[in-house]
Design an enzyme around this catalytic site. Structure first.
Site, PDB file in Angstrom:
ATOM      1  N   SER A 140       0.846  -1.058  -0.007  1.00  0.00           N
ATOM      2  CA  SER A 140      -0.027   0.013   0.168  1.00  0.00           C
ATOM      3  C   SER A 140       0.980   1.195   0.087  1.00  0.00           C
ATOM      4  O   SER A 140       1.443   1.392  -0.761  1.00  0.00           O
ATOM      5  CB  SER A 140      -1.098  -0.082   1.186  1.00  0.00           C
ATOM      6  N   HIS A 141       0.736   1.971   1.141  1.00  0.00           N
ATOM      7  CA  HIS A 141       1.349   3.240   1.334  1.00  0.00           C
ATOM      8  C   HIS A 141       2.713   3.248   1.568  1.00  0.00           C
ATOM      9  O   HIS A 141       3.563   4.406   1.749  1.00  0.00           O
ATOM     10  CB  HIS A 141       0.621   4.051   2.011  1.00  0.00           C
TER      11      HIS A 141
END
Length: 161
Positions: free
Chosen positions: A149-150
């Site tokens: 993800s991030h």
């Protein structure tokens, strides 16, 4: 229902790794053994504690993620794939990955684990998490998305659905 960590070849992971023994108790339990046997036993406890620490480091509340290869490597992904295949009990599992370079090797290891359990893989290739979730619902099949993800590039992980 099978535990996520059950293994056909060995006893369940959770039976071996959840108990940590403090040294005073350990010394009392092993006092009658030879020094060589005590050393072997201490190494076994150290290995179990390290294995538990490794799992604690990558298994989060909603996904599995960590730095590659320090915390998350091909061997762990292979074991996760095999466990997920047994847990899901489905004839096929979908898999997808994001653009991280480590994703290719981790997906291959996961795929090896899944197929070792006699379950088919549908590789969606480079895809978004939303696409995997849609495909899992549309095809009525469990799925695994390889992404962190991030998080920074040295991380990777798995979202299971």
């Amino acid at each position: 229902m099978a535990s996520l960590f059950d293994s056909a070849e060995r006893e369940p992971f959770h039976d071996r790794v959840w108990r940590r023994v403090d040294l005073p108790e350990w010394d009392r339990r092993w006092a009658g053994l030879s020094p060589a046997a005590r050393r072997r036993g201490r190494r076994a406890v150290a290995m179990v504690t390290c294995r538990m620490s490794a799992l604690d480091a990558v298994f989060k509340a909603y996904d599995i993620r960590g730095t590659v290869p320090e915390q998350l490597d091909a061997a762990m992904c292979r074991a996760i794939g095999a466990a997920f295949a047994r847990y899901a009990g489905a004839p096929r599992i979908l898999v997808a990955r994001d653009m991280r370079p480590s994703g290719v090797d981790l997906v291959q290891a996961f795929t090896d684990g899944v197929t070792s359990q006699g379950v088919d893989i549908v590789d969606l290739g480079l895809a978004s998490t939303d696409l995997l979730y849609f495909a899992a619902g549309r095809l009525d099949a469990p799925g695994a998305m390889f992404t962190a993800s991030h998080n920074p590039a040295q991380y990777n992980g798995v979202k299971l659905c």
